[in-house]
Each structure stands twice: as structure tokens, then as C-alpha cells.
Design a protein around this motif. Structure first.
Motif, PDB file in Angstrom:
ATOM      1  N   THR A 155      12.931  -6.863  -0.177  1.00 57.52           N
ATOM      2  CA  THR A 155      12.412  -7.813  -1.172  1.00 57.52           C
ATOM      3  C   THR A 155      11.190  -7.244  -1.877  1.00 57.52           C
ATOM      4  OG1 THR A 155      13.206  -9.663   0.177  1.00 57.52           O
ATOM      5  CG2 THR A 155      11.567 -10.161  -1.509  1.00 57.52           C
ATOM      6  N   ILE A 156      10.255  -6.702  -1.107  1.00 59.12           N
ATOM      7  CA  ILE A 156       9.034  -6.139  -1.694  1.00 59.12           C
ATOM      8  C   ILE A 156       9.372  -4.944  -2.580  1.00 59.12           C
ATOM      9  CG2 ILE A 156       6.805  -5.078  -1.205  1.00 59.12           C
ATOM     10  CD1 ILE A 156       7.039  -8.076  -0.491  1.00 59.12           C
ATOM     11  N   PHE A 157      10.263  -4.098  -2.116  1.00 56.70           N
ATOM     12  CA  PHE A 157      10.643  -2.921  -2.912  1.00 56.70           C
ATOM     13  C   PHE A 157      11.298  -3.353  -4.223  1.00 56.70           C
ATOM     14  CE2 PHE A 157      13.850   0.171  -4.234  1.00 56.70           C
ATOM     15  CZ  PHE A 157      13.065   1.310  -4.381  1.00 56.70           C
ATOM     16  N   ALA A 158      12.201  -4.309  -4.155  1.00 50.49           N
ATOM     17  CA  ALA A 158      12.881  -4.771  -5.369  1.00 50.49           C
ATOM     18  C   ALA A 158      11.879  -5.357  -6.359  1.00 50.49           C
ATOM     19  CB  ALA A 158      13.942  -5.798  -5.016  1.00 50.49           C
ATOM     20  N   ALA A 159      10.928  -6.155  -5.847  1.00 47.12           N
ATOM     21  CA  ALA A 159       9.929  -6.768  -6.733  1.00 47.12           C
ATOM     22  C   ALA A 159       9.027  -5.714  -7.355  1.00 47.12           C
ATOM     23  CB  ALA A 159       9.103  -7.776  -5.950  1.00 47.12           C
ATOM     24  N   ALA A 160       8.636  -4.697  -6.560  1.00 50.42           N
ATOM     25  CA  ALA A 160       7.759  -3.647  -7.078  1.00 50.42           C
ATOM     26  C   ALA A 160       8.498  -2.759  -8.065  1.00 50.42           C
ATOM     27  CB  ALA A 160       7.219  -2.812  -5.916  1.00 50.42           C
ATOM     28  N   ALA A 161       9.724  -2.381  -7.713  1.00 48.29           N
ATOM     29  CA  ALA A 161      10.494  -1.486  -8.584  1.00 48.29           C
ATOM     30  C   ALA A 161      10.889  -2.160  -9.884  1.00 48.29           C
ATOM     31  CB  ALA A 161      11.742  -1.006  -7.848  1.00 48.29           C
ATOM     32  N   ARG A 193       0.826  -1.213   0.000  1.00 48.28           N
ATOM     33  CA  ARG A 193       0.000   0.000   0.000  1.00 48.28           C
ATOM     34  C   ARG A 193       0.861   1.264   0.000  1.00 48.28           C
ATOM     35  NH1 ARG A 193      -5.391  -0.329   1.977  1.00 48.28           N
ATOM     36  NH2 ARG A 193      -5.039   1.457   3.347  1.00 48.28           N
ATOM     37  N   GLU A 194       1.961   1.229   0.765  1.00 50.05           N
ATOM     38  CA  GLU A 194       2.851   2.380   0.794  1.00 50.05           C
ATOM     39  C   GLU A 194       3.488   2.605  -0.575  1.00 50.05           C
ATOM     40  OE1 GLU A 194       6.810   4.080   3.169  1.00 50.05           O
ATOM     41  OE2 GLU A 194       5.872   2.184   3.786  1.00 50.05           O
ATOM     42  N   TYR A 195       3.891   1.523  -1.237  1.00 46.41           N
ATOM     43  CA  TYR A 195       4.515   1.690  -2.553  1.00 46.41           C
ATOM     44  C   TYR A 195       3.494   2.181  -3.574  1.00 46.41           C
ATOM     45  CZ  TYR A 195       7.646   0.962  -6.445  1.00 46.41           C
ATOM     46  OH  TYR A 195       8.447   1.193  -7.539  1.00 46.41           O
ATOM     47  N   GLU A 196       2.259   1.670  -3.493  1.00 45.18           N
ATOM     48  CA  GLU A 196       1.225   2.113  -4.423  1.00 45.18           C
ATOM     49  C   GLU A 196       0.934   3.605  -4.265  1.00 45.18           C
ATOM     50  OE1 GLU A 196      -1.505  -1.879  -5.111  1.00 45.18           O
ATOM     51  OE2 GLU A 196      -1.886  -0.615  -3.353  1.00 45.18           O
ATOM     52  N   VAL A 254       9.153  -3.748 -11.926  1.00 43.06           N
ATOM     53  CA  VAL A 254       8.212  -3.452 -13.004  1.00 43.06           C
ATOM     54  C   VAL A 254       7.829  -1.974 -13.046  1.00 43.06           C
ATOM     55  CG1 VAL A 254       7.266  -5.777 -13.056  1.00 43.06           C
ATOM     56  CG2 VAL A 254       6.265  -4.095 -11.533  1.00 43.06           C
ATOM     57  N   ALA A 255       7.735  -1.340 -11.872  1.00 44.07           N
ATOM     58  CA  ALA A 255       7.286   0.050 -11.843  1.00 44.07           C
ATOM     59  C   ALA A 255       8.299   0.995 -12.465  1.00 44.07           C
ATOM     60  CB  ALA A 255       6.992   0.481 -10.402  1.00 44.07           C
ATOM     61  N   LYS A 256       9.573   0.637 -12.422  1.00 42.13           N
ATOM     62  CA  LYS A 256      10.618   1.535 -12.908  1.00 42.13           C
ATOM     63  C   LYS A 256      11.338   0.972 -14.131  1.00 42.13           C
ATOM     64  CE  LYS A 256      11.370   3.407  -8.271  1.00 42.13           C
ATOM     65  NZ  LYS A 256      10.677   4.678  -8.550  1.00 42.13           N
ATOM     66  N   THR A 257      10.747  -0.010 -14.784  1.00 46.23           N
ATOM     67  CA  THR A 257      11.333  -0.602 -15.987  1.00 46.23           C
ATOM     68  C   THR A 257      10.242  -0.807 -17.027  1.00 46.23           C
ATOM     69  OG1 THR A 257      10.967  -2.907 -15.379  1.00 46.23           O
ATOM     70  CG2 THR A 257      12.978  -1.849 -14.521  1.00 46.23           C
ATOM     71  N   PRO A 258      10.623  -1.096 -18.274  1.00 50.11           N
ATOM     72  CA  PRO A 258       9.613  -1.343 -19.320  1.00 50.11           C
ATOM     73  C   PRO A 258       8.679  -2.502 -19.017  1.00 50.11           C
ATOM     74  CG  PRO A 258      11.760  -0.927 -20.305  1.00 50.11           C
ATOM     75  CD  PRO A 258      11.991  -1.023 -18.841  1.00 50.11           C
ATOM     76  N   LEU A 259       9.027  -3.344 -18.034  1.00 50.70           N
ATOM     77  CA  LEU A 259       8.154  -4.477 -17.689  1.00 50.70           C
ATOM     78  C   LEU A 259       6.780  -4.015 -17.216  1.00 50.70           C
ATOM     79  CD1 LEU A 259      10.613  -6.874 -15.812  1.00 50.70           C
ATOM     80  CD2 LEU A 259       9.532  -7.263 -18.030  1.00 50.70           C
ATOM     81  N   PRO A 310       1.711  -6.210 -13.966  1.00 46.78           N
ATOM     82  CA  PRO A 310       1.284  -5.342 -12.865  1.00 46.78           C
ATOM     83  C   PRO A 310       2.232  -5.466 -11.667  1.00 46.78           C
ATOM     84  CG  PRO A 310      -0.566  -6.602 -13.732  1.00 46.78           C
ATOM     85  CD  PRO A 310       0.668  -7.186 -14.335  1.00 46.78           C
ATOM     86  N   MET A 311       2.335  -4.401 -10.910  1.00 44.25           N
ATOM     87  CA  MET A 311       3.251  -4.372  -9.767  1.00 44.25           C
ATOM     88  C   MET A 311       2.914  -5.466  -8.767  1.00 44.25           C
ATOM     89  SD  MET A 311       3.519  -3.413  -6.327  1.00 44.25           S
ATOM     90  CE  MET A 311       2.287  -2.144  -6.015  1.00 44.25           C
ATOM     91  N   ARG A 312       1.635  -5.633  -8.441  1.00 47.51           N
ATOM     92  CA  ARG A 312       1.265  -6.660  -7.466  1.00 47.51           C
ATOM     93  C   ARG A 312       1.608  -8.060  -7.961  1.00 47.51           C
ATOM     94  NH1 ARG A 312      -2.246  -6.027  -3.077  1.00 47.51           N
ATOM     95  NH2 ARG A 312      -2.691  -3.848  -2.593  1.00 47.51           N
ATOM     96  N   MET A 313       1.460  -8.279  -9.245  1.00 49.28           N
ATOM     97  CA  MET A 313       1.802  -9.585  -9.783  1.00 49.28           C
ATOM     98  C   MET A 313       3.294  -9.842  -9.655  1.00 49.28           C
ATOM     99  SD  MET A 313       0.962 -11.257 -13.510  1.00 49.28           S
ATOM    100  CE  MET A 313      -0.802 -11.093 -13.203  1.00 49.28           C
ATOM    101  N   SER A 314       4.083  -8.807  -9.887  1.00 45.03           N
ATOM    102  CA  SER A 314       5.534  -8.949  -9.741  1.00 45.03           C
ATOM    103  C   SER A 314       5.893  -9.312  -8.297  1.00 45.03           C
ATOM    104  CB  SER A 314       6.238  -7.652 -10.144  1.00 45.03           C
ATOM    105  OG  SER A 314       7.625  -7.731  -9.886  1.00 45.03           O
TER     106      SER A 314
END
Length: 696
Positions: free
Chosen positions: A171-177, A71-74, A179-184, A189-193
Motif C-alpha cells: 500500500t505504501i509503495f503504491a501510494a508513493a510510486a 524513509r526507505e522509499y525516500e 506520484v514519484a513515478k508519474t507526472p503527479l 508531494p510523496m508523503r501527501m500521497s
């Protein structure tokens, strides 16, 4: 375990807008979890698997922590690591530090010096958030009761959570970033990552837990990497939570689904608490049941609306929500209360221990309301991350300083009770009347544990199948002699080497910890090392090597309390002796020494004024040594039996020490000093039997 459900007015600084009961079911679930753990520790009948409450805590923590991070990352497209660690610091560490300080003070007031020192070491590891690795290094099997006397035993799970809290936001930040900060981000979706990464980590952790359980029970039970999957199950729930909530509000179909999975989850949890026990290989696959049950209960609560008779309504009852509120403090306080009470009174009945736990609940309530919650809710600490971190660091330092100070003090006091120029001869110890029943002993109780035969590597550890070095001693052309058995055989190795040095023996040592010479068969359902495959393989290989060696003499010894049935012991000895007789060697059996069943060194460290405080009865434990009753035979079939028990006991009363010599290094084994002193007694009996030292 340590993260309470978000408060209605404070979730990481944001106001809750969801229904009031949205997390009350989780609070109640925490209440159920801590109640199961307490009932298990109080030895309440039928709650044999109450330790699974810890598994529930792991799932809850994984869910709440992952939910908050996502939620914080979103919201911010980043995660404030400083804020996360500050919240954990003020929420977790102060309460734990208080319990650690009170526990070490309680130990100093109720326990003998050596026990206090051991408690200080255990609590030091707890203060450093490393209790689980400390106990793993000791190969302490939690379910086998190896940690029951430690005031820090329950900190293993808290240490795992602290270690996971350190790496989980990364771990959560790396997984979210990713996709959120790359062409992926165009395809994923971030949650899926996050779900993929958490799922892969959880799968690897589950595989490690299942693989380790039969091979290294202590590591499987307490290692961070073998428990992370349960944290991950909660994390995966947090990933899919919005979908569950959305459907729960819009689709009537979810009402019966939520109802069913909620009750299935609660039923599974209660069944696990009753059906699982200390003999269940754990965590292994068995932990899937309570972990999955906890996940179903949480999922049901996320799907459910209001006003329906879901499991959440049961968990939302005031008593369970109250237990959930104080669950962290009750978990912290109840175990030291039980250990200190048992130490002070010797009472272990479950009704009494349950009453002690209820008293601990009162202490936990006061601790929560007067200490823990004021720190958590302090406005300045919530606003100032640096101040919160300082509170946590201070708590760690206070715990470390308190435990180290007590540990150092006990060593200083114990060092005063040291024998100077102690005589180590058989004549000075057993050749005179035993008039000294108090005063210093050698080895000092603090040194007793390490007073063992060398090289200790020749005692094959539990789990291994071969020694890490050559265990052959004596001249190359010496008569081949074998020492065969478990650690009760190994305690005589230096005495036998001393005898062998006078007669040119070449001694081959075959000894393994907790693995008897007698051929006890594998038995399903028993967790003991002597029925594990590594023991069976070692004994088979050792007997094959002994037969091939064709020794002239074989010394055998073994613990006599492995099995409670005489018939089993007789058959096991017959199997082994049949094989050993194939060698044509002279067989010499050294009778098992008295079995105290408690840590003699611990007791003696508080009994220097009266050694009789540590006396014990020879027949306290059932002993089966059918080899002592077998026909002696003639020639090479003759079995010579040796025993020093009449020197260690008078009648049925056995002594911890005699004329300045401490006999035992732990709850079972002689000190190397005692074995050295007793060596002439073995020689005297061999001489009386007409033993031929040259060829057996």
C-alpha cells in the motif's frame, strides 16, 4: 505489538542519529499497553478496559512500520519487500512458534482429550496466522468471554498485525510510486500521497468498525478490515512526523503543546482502561478514545525536546522501558500461563492470576534474552534475507506440525472409546438400574457437538431474523402444531416430529438461538443476544405468524437462566402467554433441562473411567420458570407441563450420562440422541394429562 522501537544501532540496517530518547517513550508506551492487557486478563479490579492495550499496540506498529517504509522509499526510491518480510519473519514468528509448541504440550498434560483437540485447532489457526478469522467463524465474542478457555485467544491481534504487514508495504509503495513515478509528482508531494491513501483506507476501516459493532460484534472486534484504521492512525503520524520534529526543535510554542497533548493522551488512555468494560460496544466509536490517546502520546514525543518534564520522561523510566522490551514475549506467554494454571487448579482469584502473570513475566524475560533477541540480532540473519525468511517459515511449519500431530493423536485415542451397537431405547437407558458409571458413551464426546436436531438451519442464528429454509414438517392437511422458543425448544424438535408423525400433525417450527419465548424487553447496556433487536424482531414476527396460523397445539420451551429477577421473568411470560392464548391452541410447556454451565463433552472426554467427575448440581444457576407455578386453568386455558429432569438428576445431583448415553452436547443442550431416548417420557406425561393428540 510485535515491532519494537528501532534500536539505536540498528534501524533496518542504518545507524540512528537522533537523540537517544527519541523512541524510548514508545518503548515505555508499549510497556504500559502490555501491562494493561495483563491486568485485564488477570481480572484485576477496576482495569475493566485493559484490553485497549491492544489498540495502543496497533497504533505503535502502524507508526513504526510506516515510518520505516517511507524513509526507505525516500532514500532508495523503492521498498525492499524481500527485506521487509525477512525482518518480520525473524522478529515475530520464532517467538510465537515457541509459545505455540509449549502451549499444546501444556494442554496435552493438563486437559481432557476433547479440550486438547480444540486447543490444537485453535493453535493451528494461530500458527497459520489466521487466528482472528478462525474465531470469527466460530462467532466467538472476545469481550463476552467466549474465548477465555482457548490458549490461542490472544493470537487474534497478532494475526491481524501479520496480515497487515503483508499488505501494508504494498500500500505504501503504491501510494508513493503513484506520484514519484508519474507526472503527479509536480503537484503532489510523496508523503501527501501516502497520507491521502492511508487516510482513505483508515476512514473506510473506521466506518466498517462502527457499522459492524452492533451487528456482528465478533467480526467488528477481530476482523482485519475493522482494525486497520488503528494501524492507519499510526501511519498518518509517521507521515507528518518530520513536521512535528522540525517544529519541536525550532519553535518554543511547541513546548507547551507537546506537554499538554502528552498528558492528555496518557490521561485518556488510563481513563479508557477504567471506564470501558466488556459491556461497552467495542470497537465502535469507543475505540476512538484509546486510539486517539496513543496517537497524542506518540505525537508529543515527536514534538518534544530533551530535558523537559513531558510524558515521555515518565514513559522513559527503566521499569516501563523494560516492560516495553519484553512486551511481545510477555503478551505471548502470560495468557497460556493463566489458562493452564486455571485448568490445573481451578483457582480464578485475581491476586493469584496476577502472581501467575508475574511468573510469566520471568519466562518472557528469559525468552526475550535467550531466544528472541539472539535471533533478531544474529549477524548472518540480518545480512541474509533468505536465511531470515527460512527461520520464519520454519517457525510456521513447526507450529503447524506440532498442533496437527497432537490433534490427530487425540482423535486416534478418542476413537478407541466408541460404543458398538449401543441400544437407543428408553427402556434400556431408564428402565433399568443405572449401574454403569464408566466406559464409552454414545455419542462419543468428540461427536457430541454435532449430535443435534436436523435440519439445524431451522434454528435461526444470532443476528438473523428468519430461517434460511422452510421449517414446516408433516402432511399438508395435518393438524397445525407449533414449536416455539429458543435452542432449548429446538432440542426437542425431532421428538415432537416423531410424536406428530403418529398423529398426522403439520408442525411449524419457530426457534431462534439465544432468543427466549418469553417477551423479555430490550435493556440498555447488556451485550447479550436476547436483548438485541434481531431477537425482538424475530419474536414479534413469530408470534404474529403463530396467531395467524391458528394452531391446535403449541409446544413451548426456553432457557430458564436469562434474567436474575423473578419479577422480570414473570412479566415476560405473561406477555407471551397472553398472545399465545389468542390462538385458542392447547399450550404444552416443556420444562427447561438441567444447566451444567460447563462443556460436558470436554469433561467426559477425560472422565471415561468415572462419569461422576462430570456431575453437577441442579441449582448451581438461578432458574426462573414462573410458567410452572401458574394456575393450570381449564379447557383451552390449561397449560400442560412436561419435565424429564427427574430422569436426568437424582435430587440436586445431575448426571452427564446414563447406561452408555451421553446426555449433553455442550454446556447446556441435550444431544439429539438423548432427546430421542427421552421421547417416550414426553408421551407418557401427555397421556397422563389426558392430552388429545388429534386436536389438542
Amino acid at each position: 505489538m510485535t515491532d519494537a522501537p528501532p534500536r539505536r544501532d540498528d534501524t533496518d540496517g542504518r545507524r540512528q542519529t537522533t537523540a537517544p530518547r527519541f523512541f524510548d517513550d514508545i518503548a515505555g508506551l508499549r510497556g504500559v499497553a502490555v501491562l494493561l492487557v495483563v491486568l485485564f486478563h488477570a481480572h484485576v479490579p477496576f482495569v475493566t478496559g485493559g484490553f485497549i492495550g491492544v489498540d495502543v499496540f496497533f497504533v505503535i506498529s502502524g507508526f513504526l512500520i510506516t515510518r520505516g517504509l517511507i524513509r526507505e522509499y525516500e532514500k532508495n526510491q523503492t521498498i525492499s519487500f524481500r527485506g521487509f518480510y525477512a525482518r518480520r519473519a525473524r522478529r515475530i514468528i520464532p517467538a510465537a512458534a515457541l509459545v505455540i509448541v509449549v502451549s499444546i504440550i501444556g494442554a496435552a498434560l493438563t486437559m481432557p482429550l476433547l479440550k486438547v483437540f480444540k486447543q490444537a485447532i485453535d493453535l493451528l489457526a494461530a500458527a497459520a496466522q489466521l487466528a482472528n478469522w478462525h474465531f470469527i467463524a466460530q462467532n466467538a465474542d472476545y469481550l463476552a468471554g467466549a474465548m477465555d478457555g482457548s490458549l490461542a485467544a490472544h493470537f487474534w491481534s497478532l494475526s491481524i498485525e501479520e496480515q497487515l504487514y503483508f499488505v501494508w508495504p504494498l500500500t505504501i509503495f503504491a501510494a508513493a510510486a503513484l506520484v514519484a513515478k508519474t507526472p503527479l509528482r509536480r503537484w503532489l508531494p510523496m508523503r501527501m500521497s501516502v497520507g491521502i491513501v492511508v487516510g482513505l483506507v483508515s476512514a473506510a476501516s473506521l466506518f466498517a468498525a462502527i457499522w459492524l459493532t452492533p451487528r456482528d460484534p465478533a467480526a467488528a472486534y477481530m476482523a482485519t478490515y475493522s482494525r486497520a484504521w488503528q494501524f492507519g492512525v499510526g501511519g498518518l503520524l509517521a507521515v507528518v512526523a518530520p513536521a512535528l520534529i522540525g517544529r519541536g526543535r525550532t519553535a518554543k510554542l511547541n513546548t507547551p503543546i507537546a506537554l499538554v497533548i502528552g498528558w492528555l493522551g496518557l490521561a485518556g488512555l488510563l481513563y479508557a482502561a477504567i471506564a470501558i468494560n466488556a459491556q461497552t460496544p467495542y470497537p465502535g466509536t469507543a475505540a476512538l478514545l484509546p486510539t486517539g490517546a496513543a496517537a497524542l502520546i506518540i505525537a508529543s514525543g515527536q514534538m518534544a525536546g530533551t530535558g523537559l518534564p513531558f510524558v515521555g520522561r515518565v514513559l522513559d523510566t527503566p521499569p516501563l522501558r523494560f516492560l516495553g522490551r519484553v512486551s511481545y514475549a510477555w503478551y505471548l506467554w502470560h495468557w497460556p500461563a493463566i489458562v493452564l494454571f486455571e485448568e490445573a487448579t481451578g483457582i480464578t482469584s485475581w491476586p493469584t492470576l496476577l502472581a501467575v502473570s508475574v511468573v510469566a513475566l520471568g519466562i518472557a524475560t528469559a525468552s526475550t534474552m535467550l531466544f528472541e533477541e539472539p535471533i533478531i540480532g544474529n549477524t548472518e540473519l540480518r545480512r541474509n534475507a533468505s536465511a531470515s525468511t527460512s527461520v520464519g517459515v520454519t517457525g510456521i511449519v513447526v507450529g503447524l506440525v506440532a498442533t496437527m500431530s497432537v490433534g490427530v493423536a487425540t482423535v486416534k485415542v478418542a476413537s478407541q472409546d466408541t460404543v458398538a451397537n449401543a441400544s437407543l431405547s428408553y427402556q434400556s437407558v431408564f428402565g433399568v438400574e443405572n449401574t454403569e458409571m464408566s466406559g464409552p458413551v454414545v455419542p462419543n464426546p468428540f461427536q457430541a457437538y454435532d449430535d443435534r436436531p436436523e435440519p439445524n438451519a431451522c434454528l435461526v442464528p444470532v443476528g438473523d431474523r428468519a430461517p434460511s429454509q422452510s421449517c414446516v414438517f408433516g402432511p399438508d392437511d395435518g393438524a397445525p402444531v407449533v414449536l416455539f422458543g429458543d435452542s432449548h425448544a429446538e432440542q426437542w424438535v425431532e421428538s415432537i416430529r416423531e410424536i406428530g408423525s403418529q398423529h398426522g400433525w403439520r408442525i411449524h417450527q419457530f426457534t431462534k438461538a439465544a432468543c427466549p419465548a418469553q417477551n423479555l424487553p430490550q435493556q440498555r447496556g447488556l451485550p447479550d443476544p436476547f436483548v438485541k433487536q434481531d431477537c425482538l424482531d424475530w419474536r414479534r414476527d413469530a408470534l404474529e405468524q403463530i396467531v395467524a396460523l391458528k394452531p391446535k397445539i403449541i409446544f413451548v420451551s426456553s432457557l430458564s437462566t436469562y434474567v436474575p429477577k423473578r419479577e422480570t421473568a414473570e412479566q415476560a411470560w405473561n406477555d407471551t402467554l397472553t398472545t399465545l392464548r389468542l390462538t385458542g391452541a392447547q399450550l404444552v410447556y416443556i420444562a427447561d433441562t438441567p444447566y451444567p454451565g460447563f462443556q460436558i463433552a470436554d469433561c467426559m472426554s477425560g472422565a471415561m473411567d468415572d462419569w461422576n467427575k462430570c456431575d453437577f448440581a441442579f441449582d448451581d444457576y438461578p432458574r426462573f420458570e414462573p410458567i410452572l407455578e401458574m394456575p393450570k386453568g381449564r379447557g383451552k386455558d390449561r397449560i400442560i407441563t412436561l419435565s424429564v429432569n427427574d430422569l436426568l438428576c437424582e435430587g440436586n445431583t445431575c448426571f452427564p450420562a446414563r447406561n452408555k448415553i451421553l446426555f449433553y452436547r455442550d454446556e447446556s443442550h441435550l444431544t439429539a440422541t438423548a432427546a430421542e431416548v427421552l421421547e417416550p417420557a414426553l408421551v407418557k406425561q401427555l397421556d397422563s394429562a389426558g392430552f388429545d393428540y388429534r386436536a389438542g
